[in-house]
Design a protein around this motif. Sequence first.
Motif, PDB file in Angstrom:
ATOM      1  N   GLN A  65      42.229  57.903  -2.106  1.00 59.43           N
ATOM      2  CA  GLN A  65      41.742  56.924  -3.080  1.00 59.43           C
ATOM      3  C   GLN A  65      41.019  55.769  -2.405  1.00 59.43           C
ATOM      4  O   GLN A  65      39.947  55.338  -2.859  1.00 59.43           O
ATOM      5  N   THR A  66      41.592  55.240  -1.338  1.00 57.96           N
ATOM      6  CA  THR A  66      40.943  54.127  -0.649  1.00 57.96           C
ATOM      7  C   THR A  66      39.652  54.561   0.031  1.00 57.96           C
ATOM      8  O   THR A  66      38.758  53.729   0.245  1.00 57.96           O
ATOM      9  N   LEU A 110      37.121  54.131  -2.551  1.00 62.90           N
ATOM     10  CA  LEU A 110      36.850  52.719  -2.794  1.00 62.90           C
ATOM     11  C   LEU A 110      35.942  52.113  -1.732  1.00 62.90           C
ATOM     12  O   LEU A 110      35.039  51.333  -2.042  1.00 62.90           O
ATOM     13  N   SER A 111      36.184  52.454  -0.472  1.00 64.14           N
ATOM     14  CA  SER A 111      35.476  51.798   0.630  1.00 64.14           C
ATOM     15  C   SER A 111      34.363  52.642   1.228  1.00 64.14           C
ATOM     16  O   SER A 111      33.432  52.095   1.818  1.00 64.14           O
ATOM     17  N   TYR A 148      44.544  48.817  -2.315  1.00 63.37           N
ATOM     18  CA  TYR A 148      43.242  48.580  -2.938  1.00 63.37           C
ATOM     19  C   TYR A 148      42.713  47.199  -2.576  1.00 63.37           C
ATOM     20  O   TYR A 148      41.515  47.035  -2.296  1.00 63.37           O
ATOM     21  N   LEU A 200      39.170  46.641  -0.497  1.00 64.24           N
ATOM     22  CA  LEU A 200      38.045  45.973  -1.151  1.00 64.24           C
ATOM     23  C   LEU A 200      37.836  44.550  -0.657  1.00 64.24           C
ATOM     24  O   LEU A 200      37.023  43.822  -1.231  1.00 64.24           O
ATOM     25  N   PRO A 221      32.853  46.023  -7.060  1.00 64.58           N
ATOM     26  CA  PRO A 221      34.247  46.360  -6.719  1.00 64.58           C
ATOM     27  C   PRO A 221      35.182  46.431  -7.930  1.00 64.58           C
ATOM     28  O   PRO A 221      35.997  47.353  -7.998  1.00 64.58           O
ATOM     29  N   ARG A 226      34.374  49.725  -9.689  1.00 65.73           N
ATOM     30  CA  ARG A 226      34.788  50.872  -8.875  1.00 65.73           C
ATOM     31  C   ARG A 226      36.294  51.063  -8.948  1.00 65.73           C
ATOM     32  O   ARG A 226      36.791  52.185  -9.088  1.00 65.73           O
ATOM     33  N   ARG A 227      37.025  49.971  -8.847  1.00 58.81           N
ATOM     34  CA  ARG A 227      38.484  50.068  -8.886  1.00 58.81           C
ATOM     35  C   ARG A 227      38.977  50.526 -10.253  1.00 58.81           C
ATOM     36  O   ARG A 227      39.887  51.365 -10.350  1.00 58.81           O
ATOM     37  N   LEU A 269      38.211  54.261 -10.772  1.00 56.47           N
ATOM     38  CA  LEU A 269      39.077  55.136  -9.979  1.00 56.47           C
ATOM     39  C   LEU A 269      40.466  55.221 -10.586  1.00 56.47           C
ATOM     40  O   LEU A 269      41.073  56.299 -10.630  1.00 56.47           O
ATOM     41  N   THR A 322      44.506  45.880 -12.540  1.00 58.08           N
ATOM     42  CA  THR A 322      43.309  45.157 -12.121  1.00 58.08           C
ATOM     43  C   THR A 322      43.324  43.695 -12.542  1.00 58.08           C
ATOM     44  O   THR A 322      42.335  42.984 -12.316  1.00 58.08           O
TER      45      THR A 322
END
Length: 381
Positions: free
Chosen positions: A138-139, A142-143, A182, A186, A220, A223-224, A227, A243
């Motif tokens: 998952q990360t 994200l990155s 997360y 981020l 960001p 995106r978070r 996901l 979030t």
Amino acid sequence: MTQSPAAPIPPPTERRRLREAGALTQAQVAERVGVNRRTVRAWETGRAAPQGREGEAYLELLRALVERREHQKPVSDVDVTADQPLTEEESEGDIEVEGDGLGLDAGPAPSTRTDRPLTPAQAFDALYAFCAPALVRQTYLLSGRRELARESVERAFQLAWERWPEVARDPDPAGWVRAAAYDFALSPWHRFRPRYRHPEPPPADRADRLLLDVLLDLTPPQRRTLLLYDGVGLDLPETAAETEASTPTAANRILHARAAVATRMPTLSDPDDLHRRLAELASAERLRAPAPDAVREGSERRARFWTRAAIAFTVALIGTTALTLRTAPTHYEPPVPPGATVRGVPPPVAPGPLSHKEQKLRDKLRSEPHDGPERLAPQPF
């Protein structure tokens, strides 16, 4: 659909709890029942009720989970390869992140019932084995960086081990660790680190490269949120809570993120296709997660370092304060004002020899009484 009165359908919250206790994801339940993941999510949130042949299969699965829970047996006939525990060989070094999908569609780790309570290290290792492989994938989404994904998961679990009493009592320990990973992945400060200034090699497949570029072009928060909702499988209230946004804000971010993905990749306009492609992109990379014992040792080293640094700083502060009290003046001394130039006054003349007139005047003054010359007194005639 007729239901047995002896075994009524559980409420939505109980359905999800049973699935979590059986270490199953929403995708795995959907595959076994014969529906898509969105249907399982609707059943667990109460937006829809199980009906038809699929509903009967779903109820049979829930009853099997209830029976195994009563007998304190794990679900052995369901494939959970996405989140396998550590083997003896893997515990010595890094864990090879394998398996399909992003895993942890439900979030919290399963609760394991044993006769003896687990030690903190054993409980931490169980949580790590359940969460770490999926969190690395998952990360990475994200990155877009493999090494940063590994570091984010390691730092998140180090923080969890430092605060283990708090994490162990949390109702969703996996969500706690996921939020920490997360946040670290981020963080905007990574751009100033020399090791992350240059981009990493992109995925080999052209479609994977395009999807990763689309994800990284999102903001960001978008995106978070995308996901968590379309990748991990959280529902909208859970996504908004994780979030730290309102439910309308989270829904708006999901819509904008889906629209941005569909603009550049029209084949992913369907959320189910997007979920599948996200899982394929995350599973295509060979990612490694550190072993849990190494994470715990790293966390303890960091704790010792910062404890010693805090002690050294405190000692230095006390020494500086004592030195200041020792050398500081005990009373106030006004400063001497600087001299000022006065105009019109002749400069003082250095003393020299006296003249004859000045000598006579000096002798006269010395001969007179100290009280001065005699005063004139009136006399009668």
